[in-house]
Write a protein that holds these residues in place. Sequence first.
Motif, PDB file in Angstrom:
ATOM      1  N   LEU A 133       0.825  -1.207   0.000  1.00  0.00           N
ATOM      2  CA  LEU A 133       0.000   0.000   0.000  1.00  0.00           C
ATOM      3  C   LEU A 133       0.859   1.258   0.000  1.00  0.00           C
ATOM      4  N   ALA A 134       2.026   1.212   0.662  1.00  0.00           N
ATOM      5  CA  ALA A 134       2.930   2.360   0.628  1.00  0.00           C
ATOM      6  C   ALA A 134       3.441   2.609  -0.788  1.00  0.00           C
ATOM      7  N   ILE A 135       3.723   1.533  -1.508  1.00  0.00           N
ATOM      8  CA  ILE A 135       4.168   1.680  -2.900  1.00  0.00           C
ATOM      9  C   ILE A 135       3.052   2.261  -3.762  1.00  0.00           C
ATOM     10  N   VAL A 136       1.828   1.770  -3.555  1.00  0.00           N
ATOM     11  CA  VAL A 136       0.697   2.284  -4.329  1.00  0.00           C
ATOM     12  C   VAL A 136       0.440   3.756  -4.006  1.00  0.00           C
ATOM     13  N   ALA A 137       0.519   4.105  -2.718  1.00  0.00           N
ATOM     14  CA  ALA A 137       0.316   5.507  -2.337  1.00  0.00           C
ATOM     15  C   ALA A 137       1.381   6.398  -2.961  1.00  0.00           C
ATOM     16  N   ALA A 138       2.629   5.908  -2.980  1.00  0.00           N
ATOM     17  CA  ALA A 138       3.689   6.682  -3.622  1.00  0.00           C
ATOM     18  C   ALA A 138       3.442   6.824  -5.117  1.00  0.00           C
ATOM     19  N   GLY A 139       2.940   5.749  -5.749  1.00  0.00           N
ATOM     20  CA  GLY A 139       2.610   5.844  -7.170  1.00  0.00           C
ATOM     21  C   GLY A 139       1.512   6.850  -7.445  1.00  0.00           C
TER      22      GLY A 139
END
Length: 311
Positions: A110-116
């Motif tokens: 989810l952190a990766i998706v939020a960063a994306g």
Amino acid sequence: MFGDGELLRHAADAAGGLAVNLALAGLTLAGTVWAANWLSRLTARAIARAHRRGPVDTTLQTFLSSLVRYLVITVGLIAVLTQLGVKMTSMIAVLGAASLAIGLALQGALAIVAAGVMLLILRPYRVGDAVEIHGKSGSVKGLDLFSTRLSSGDNLNVFVPNAKAFGEIIVNYSSPVARRTQLDFIIDYEDDVDRALQLMLTCAAAEPRAAPKPAPWAKMTAMGDRGVTVSLRAWFAPGDFEDAGYDLMKAVKDRLDAEGFSFPYPQQVAVEARKFEPPRSRRRSAKAPAKRSGPGSTSPRPSRAGASKGR
């Protein structure tokens, strides 16, 4: 008979109400799908109009249009369930607990998706830009919710997770209108510095890819052991920065050579190594120093052999 008629009447009323609710839910669902597609196309056209002066950012266009579609569909499904009589309070509580559990289990993802999502909204770089991300340089070939794909100078595909890209320093080499290059040359102290600066500016003016504004700049910038450092600064478009800078360096060097300027280079002097010998200490003589003859001094008597020889 009376009980059976009352039961049938209630069943008919319930069936009629259910049919009406199903019809309204179907209409709501159909309207939701139509509204989702219409708003998605509207969002894509709005982004295209916003990039009228340049190329359309297809990644941002696809992401925002899909996001609008899913948001509208989510709202429509909630309305459909409400129309069918489903109590949304308990369902929202269940969905909230499930979302919390899923969020804790997939915290990294989810952190990766939020960063994306933040990269897609803020747009520090776009597809086709030359960038440096997390110490990796290359041209951006793709950007999605999970990673950024770079093509390095040696044609390697580099995948950078969006969490790394969003949390590190990003250098975009394609975003500025022009980039400045600085060329340093060391000439001899006996050479004419003003003449060298004039020749450097002439070479910069003759380069067609150099930007006229800001104008090329040439000054003496340092005095060292080898000679005097003269520097030339010129501005180029990002696409011409490397090739034009190298061509201008060669042009200046050839011109200075033709005008008789010398480029001093470091020289090495070979020194023969000798074995270190410590200074010798003065040795005291084993013989006692002779005494001075004086009134109170006594001289040794000559031996008889010596006396006989003297006679």
